[in-house]
Design a protein around this motif. Structure first.
Motif, short mmCIF file in Angstrom:
data_model
loop_
_atom_site.label_atom_id
_atom_site.label_comp_id
_atom_site.label_asym_id
_atom_site.label_seq_id
_atom_site.Cartn_x
_atom_site.Cartn_y
_atom_site.Cartn_z
N ALA A 16 -35.54 -40.57 -21.21
CA ALA A 16 -35.93 -40.59 -19.80
C ALA A 16 -35.52 -41.91 -19.15
O ALA A 16 -35.09 -41.94 -17.99
N HIS A 17 -35.62 -43.00 -19.91
CA HIS A 17 -35.22 -44.30 -19.38
C HIS A 17 -33.72 -44.34 -19.13
O HIS A 17 -33.26 -44.88 -18.11
N ALA A 18 -32.93 -43.77 -20.04
CA ALA A 18 -31.47 -43.73 -19.86
C ALA A 18 -31.10 -42.87 -18.65
O ALA A 18 -30.19 -43.22 -17.89
N ARG A 19 -31.81 -41.75 -18.47
CA ARG A 19 -31.55 -40.91 -17.30
C ARG A 19 -31.90 -41.65 -16.01
O ARG A 19 -31.15 -41.60 -15.03
N TYR A 20 -33.02 -42.35 -16.03
CA TYR A 20 -33.44 -43.15 -14.87
C TYR A 20 -32.39 -44.22 -14.54
O TYR A 20 -32.00 -44.39 -13.38
N ASN A 21 -31.89 -44.90 -15.57
CA ASN A 21 -30.86 -45.92 -15.33
C ASN A 21 -29.57 -45.31 -14.81
O ASN A 21 -28.89 -45.91 -13.97
N MET A 22 -29.20 -44.12 -15.30
CA MET A 22 -28.01 -43.43 -14.78
C MET A 22 -28.13 -43.23 -13.28
O MET A 22 -27.19 -43.50 -12.51
N ILE A 23 -29.28 -42.74 -12.86
CA ILE A 23 -29.49 -42.46 -11.44
C ILE A 23 -29.49 -43.75 -10.62
O ILE A 23 -28.84 -43.85 -9.57
#
Length: 236
Positions: A16-23
């Motif tokens: 979830a943190h990686a997805r958040y950083n992607m966005i």
């Protein structure tokens, strides 16, 4: 930070943190600010659509090959587009909850899942049989029920499902295909990355009566979709 609360609450989860950083680090800086598009990117889990063994690259700002060898996958357009490219395309197409969408180039099914999150129904065409099954499996696994994956050649085969509100090409073409423009209803939008290396432009064409309004808001180079016409080579 304006992401959904469930995303903010789970930033301690590495994925979830990686997805958040992607966005936040890839997609927002590329002027993708539409609330619905950002919510779709948070809700549709990209890591569920990447090839086996590639989960660690799911959120990278790169195209991911879907078949092997890698060079052949790129040459044949068998890739997942980079996250920021998919996101900007979605924003420019201004999808509505009532839209009926046609996608050319299903690939892994990820773009179709994003389209399905924003629209009422999606028909996505894929020329490679193995990718047809891969996209179907990924969409089933993600619980996506409003996307129909079909094996077909979007450049050559008859497409009987029109008219559509949106047509999107998940790959590049040398010129806008007139046969696909003919599938749009009034007010419908076609989005395609058009041109020849090293210059390609995102092109959005909106049908207005008997004509089209055209915009080309940004440049990017992505692999070709198969079997669409190419310009004749220049000869002296």
């Amino acid at each position: 930070m304006n992401l959904p609360l469930n995303t903010l609450a789970n930033v301690q989860d590495p994925i979830a943190h990686a997805r958040y950083n992607m966005i936040e680090q890839q997609i927002r800086p590329w002027n993708v600010l539409d609330r619905g598009v950002l919510d779709a990117l948070a809700a549709v889990h990209r890591e569920q659509f990447v090839p086996p063994g590639c989960q660690g690259m799911a959120f990278a700002d790169v195209e991911l090959p879907l078949t092997e060898p890698v060079e052949e996958a790129t040459r044949l357009g068998q890739v997942m587009l980079a996250p920021r490219v998919e996101a900007r395309m979605l924003q420019d197409l201004e999808l509505r909850p009532t839209d009926k969408v046609l996608e050319i180039g299903a690939g892994s099914g990820h773009m179709a899942a994003l389209l399905g999150h924003l629209a009422e129904h999606v028909v996505t065409l894929e020329i490679v049989p193995g990718l047809v099954e891969f996209a179907r499996e990924n969409l089933r696994g993600a619980g996506v029920q409003n996307v129909d994956v079909r094996q077909a050649d979007g450049a050559l085969d008859l497409i009987p499902d029109g008219p559509f509100d949106v047509v999107v090409l998940s790959g590049s073409v040398a010129e806008v295909p007139q046969r696909l423009l003919a599938l749009l209803r009034d007010g419908g939008r076609l989005g395609a990355i058009v041109g020849v290396e090293p210059m390609m432009r995102m092109t959005v064409m909106r049908k207005v009566g008997n004509g089209f309004e055209t915009s080309q808001p940004w440049d990017v180079v992505v692999p070709r979709l198969r079997n669409f016409p190419e310009p004749s080579p220049f000869r002296f």
